[in-house]
Write a protein that holds these residues in place. Sequence first.
Motif, PDB file in Angstrom:
ATOM      1  N   MET A  77      50.190  32.603  56.422  1.00 29.24           N
ATOM      2  CA  MET A  77      48.893  31.922  56.322  1.00 29.24           C
ATOM      3  C   MET A  77      48.281  32.180  54.945  1.00 29.24           C
ATOM      4  N   ARG A  78      47.757  31.139  54.352  1.00 32.07           N
ATOM      5  CA  ARG A  78      47.159  31.264  53.029  1.00 32.07           C
ATOM      6  C   ARG A  78      45.865  32.056  53.092  1.00 32.07           C
ATOM      7  N   GLU A  79      45.669  32.938  52.134  1.00 32.52           N
ATOM      8  CA  GLU A  79      44.485  33.788  52.093  1.00 32.52           C
ATOM      9  C   GLU A  79      43.249  32.952  51.770  1.00 32.52           C
ATOM     10  N   SER A  80      42.164  33.208  52.496  1.00 31.17           N
ATOM     11  CA  SER A  80      40.911  32.492  52.239  1.00 31.17           C
ATOM     12  C   SER A  80      40.197  33.099  51.039  1.00 31.17           C
ATOM     13  N   ALA A  81      39.222  32.361  50.505  1.00 26.83           N
ATOM     14  CA  ALA A  81      38.434  32.859  49.378  1.00 26.83           C
ATOM     15  C   ALA A  81      37.664  34.117  49.768  1.00 26.83           C
ATOM     16  N   ASP A  82      37.139  34.148  50.988  1.00 26.60           N
ATOM     17  CA  ASP A  82      36.394  35.326  51.435  1.00 26.60           C
ATOM     18  C   ASP A  82      37.294  36.550  51.510  1.00 26.60           C
ATOM     19  N   GLU A  83      38.506  36.370  52.001  1.00 20.76           N
ATOM     20  CA  GLU A  83      39.452  37.492  52.069  1.00 20.76           C
ATOM     21  C   GLU A  83      39.812  37.982  50.669  1.00 20.76           C
ATOM     22  N   ARG A  84      39.980  37.039  49.749  1.00 23.72           N
ATOM     23  CA  ARG A  84      40.299  37.417  48.369  1.00 23.72           C
ATOM     24  C   ARG A  84      39.117  38.153  47.734  1.00 23.72           C
ATOM     25  N   HIS A  85      37.892  37.670  48.029  1.00 27.88           N
ATOM     26  CA  HIS A  85      36.700  38.353  47.523  1.00 27.88           C
ATOM     27  C   HIS A  85      36.627  39.778  48.031  1.00 27.88           C
ATOM     28  N   ASP A  86      36.982  39.985  49.291  1.00 31.58           N
ATOM     29  CA  ASP A  86      36.954  41.338  49.863  1.00 31.58           C
ATOM     30  C   ASP A  86      37.951  42.248  49.132  1.00 31.58           C
ATOM     31  N   ARG A  87      39.126  41.723  48.858  1.00 35.82           N
ATOM     32  CA  ARG A  87      40.124  42.536  48.154  1.00 35.82           C
ATOM     33  C   ARG A  87      39.679  42.833  46.725  1.00 35.82           C
ATOM     34  N   LEU A  88      39.075  41.849  46.072  1.00 37.54           N
ATOM     35  CA  LEU A  88      38.587  42.036  44.720  1.00 37.54           C
ATOM     36  C   LEU A  88      37.517  43.125  44.679  1.00 37.54           C
ATOM     37  N   LEU A  89      36.567  43.053  45.603  1.00 37.01           N
ATOM     38  CA  LEU A  89      35.496  44.047  45.642  1.00 37.01           C
ATOM     39  C   LEU A  89      36.038  45.444  45.936  1.00 37.01           C
ATOM     40  N   GLU A  90      36.998  45.529  46.829  1.00 38.25           N
ATOM     41  CA  GLU A  90      37.560  46.832  47.167  1.00 38.25           C
ATOM     42  C   GLU A  90      38.264  47.450  45.963  1.00 38.25           C
ATOM     43  N   PHE A  91      38.986  46.628  45.210  1.00 36.94           N
ATOM     44  CA  PHE A  91      39.690  47.127  44.034  1.00 36.94           C
ATOM     45  C   PHE A  91      38.701  47.617  42.975  1.00 36.94           C
ATOM     46  N   VAL A  92      37.644  46.847  42.722  1.00 39.53           N
ATOM     47  CA  VAL A  92      36.649  47.254  41.728  1.00 39.53           C
ATOM     48  C   VAL A  92      35.917  48.509  42.195  1.00 39.53           C
ATOM     49  N   ARG A  93      35.650  48.603  43.488  1.00 40.99           N
ATOM     50  CA  ARG A  93      34.982  49.799  43.998  1.00 40.99           C
ATOM     51  C   ARG A  93      35.845  51.035  43.762  1.00 40.99           C
ATOM     52  N   GLU A  94      37.149  50.925  43.967  1.00 42.95           N
ATOM     53  CA  GLU A  94      38.042  52.070  43.769  1.00 42.95           C
ATOM     54  C   GLU A  94      38.161  52.448  42.295  1.00 42.95           C
ATOM     55  N   GLN A  95      38.201  51.425  41.415  1.00 42.74           N
ATOM     56  CA  GLN A  95      38.427  51.693  39.994  1.00 42.74           C
ATOM     57  C   GLN A  95      37.144  51.914  39.204  1.00 42.74           C
ATOM     58  N   GLY A  96      36.019  51.420  39.720  1.00 40.22           N
ATOM     59  CA  GLY A  96      34.767  51.510  38.980  1.00 40.22           C
ATOM     60  C   GLY A  96      34.556  50.305  38.095  1.00 40.22           C
ATOM     61  N   SER A  97      35.598  49.881  37.402  1.00 37.30           N
ATOM     62  CA  SER A  97      35.552  48.680  36.571  1.00 37.30           C
ATOM     63  C   SER A  97      36.976  48.157  36.419  1.00 37.30           C
ATOM     64  N   ALA A  98      37.092  46.900  35.999  1.00 42.32           N
ATOM     65  CA  ALA A  98      38.420  46.308  35.836  1.00 42.32           C
ATOM     66  C   ALA A  98      38.317  45.087  34.939  1.00 42.32           C
ATOM     67  N   ARG A  99      39.387  44.812  34.226  1.00 42.37           N
ATOM     68  CA  ARG A  99      39.455  43.597  33.425  1.00 42.37           C
ATOM     69  C   ARG A  99      39.864  42.424  34.314  1.00 42.37           C
ATOM     70  N   VAL A 100      39.488  41.242  33.873  1.00 39.97           N
ATOM     71  CA  VAL A 100      39.828  40.039  34.626  1.00 39.97           C
ATOM     72  C   VAL A 100      41.345  39.903  34.729  1.00 39.97           C
ATOM     73  N   SER A 101      42.056  40.202  33.633  1.00 37.17           N
ATOM     74  CA  SER A 101      43.521  40.090  33.661  1.00 37.17           C
ATOM     75  C   SER A 101      44.138  41.057  34.668  1.00 37.17           C
ATOM     76  N   ASP A 102      43.566  42.277  34.769  1.00 28.38           N
ATOM     77  CA  ASP A 102      44.069  43.250  35.743  1.00 28.38           C
ATOM     78  C   ASP A 102      43.809  42.782  37.172  1.00 28.38           C
ATOM     79  N   LEU A 103      42.643  42.197  37.383  1.00 29.92           N
ATOM     80  CA  LEU A 103      42.309  41.688  38.711  1.00 29.92           C
ATOM     81  C   LEU A 103      43.255  40.553  39.116  1.00 29.92           C
ATOM     82  N   ALA A 104      43.563  39.691  38.157  1.00 31.62           N
ATOM     83  CA  ALA A 104      44.471  38.580  38.451  1.00 31.62           C
ATOM     84  C   ALA A 104      45.838  39.106  38.874  1.00 31.62           C
TER      85      ALA A 104
END
Length: 382
Positions: A1-28
């Motif tokens: 099943m294709r990931e929804s935008a909300d699910e992707r947003h949740d993963r993005l936020l979790e990654f930034v929370r763990e790292q404190g900050s991140a570059r757009v290229s790293d997030l991609a």
Amino acid sequence: MRESADERHDRLLEFVREQGSARVSDLAAQLGVSPVTVRRDVEALAERGLLDRVHGSVSWPRSAAAAAAAAAAAAGGTAASPGGGGLVLGLLAPSATYYFAEVIRGAHDAAAQAGARLILRISDYRPKEDKARAEGLLAAGAEGLLIAPGWQAAGDQAAYGDWMSELPVPAVLLERQPALGSPLDDMDRVCSDHRHGVLLAVRHLIRLGHGAPLLVARADSPTALAVRAGYAEALGALGLEQPRPVIDSVPAELDRGRFEEAVRTVQAAVATGGVTAALVHNDVDAIHLVQRLAELGVRVPEDLALVAYDDEVAALADTPLTAVAPPKRQVGLHGTRMLVERLSAGPHGRAPEHQEQEEPGRHLALLPRLHVRASCGAGAPR
């Protein structure tokens, strides 16, 4: 099943929370989507106050309310009380890749064990920016700092390091040894003992029947400078004479001419028959060196036994390289634990029940290990 935008947003936020900050290229790369998609996601989340955006990167919100809301969004639940939670620790590192990726991982693990949140800033080996990055961590709520300055040259500490002695919060230096007697020498620190690591390499080669090895090394980082100093000390401790001056190493992709000059110097030393071993800092340079030497007819380990320093990618070479492995993850672990202990001890590092006794500062040296692989030949002495 294709990931929804909300699910992707949740993963993005979790990654930034763990790292404190991140570059757009790293997030991609982390999310497995295009940079365009990430920029669109970041813009939407920033408009909701769930992320802060600065010059092509994003960071966890600075305000407590926004941070709580972002945490709730990442967890898919309701926001916690802004006053709740554990310690907030800041980590300033010169890079999030290669050597320091493991240091960061160790710090993250230790912070999680302590119930603390770790936020990250990267200086990209620009020591002029260290102070501003640290101020950003403090503004983001860091109650203590783990600092690996972006020093490269020998004079960088004197030029860009004084601010650390005046920090308003406890701090621990990671993988940096300030000049003896300088204000920074009073700071808590956790470092790899690179002198010991070099001694392990040289002693291993001697026990295999080789004479004193060549040293092929960079001079663009505190680790490189420590390896050079440790080489001279190791030869002295083992009663050996240096076979020839240290061969300056540079990344092949940065200066092909100087890299080729280093390769030809090694080739000439082997051709004379007086040199049969080398220590090379770092792994990537060692792999390039071995490849180019093979093109010139010098084989590893048949003609030249070789030990690399760092052990990040040494095992992945065509001929797996014996390598010195500094305890990078443990540096992050022990440094974070040291900082948590300092913060838990109360004002100025004094335990609440013994306010009259100030805790002494600590300098912790962790010993590297030698991982023996094929590049030194057979394990028995020759």
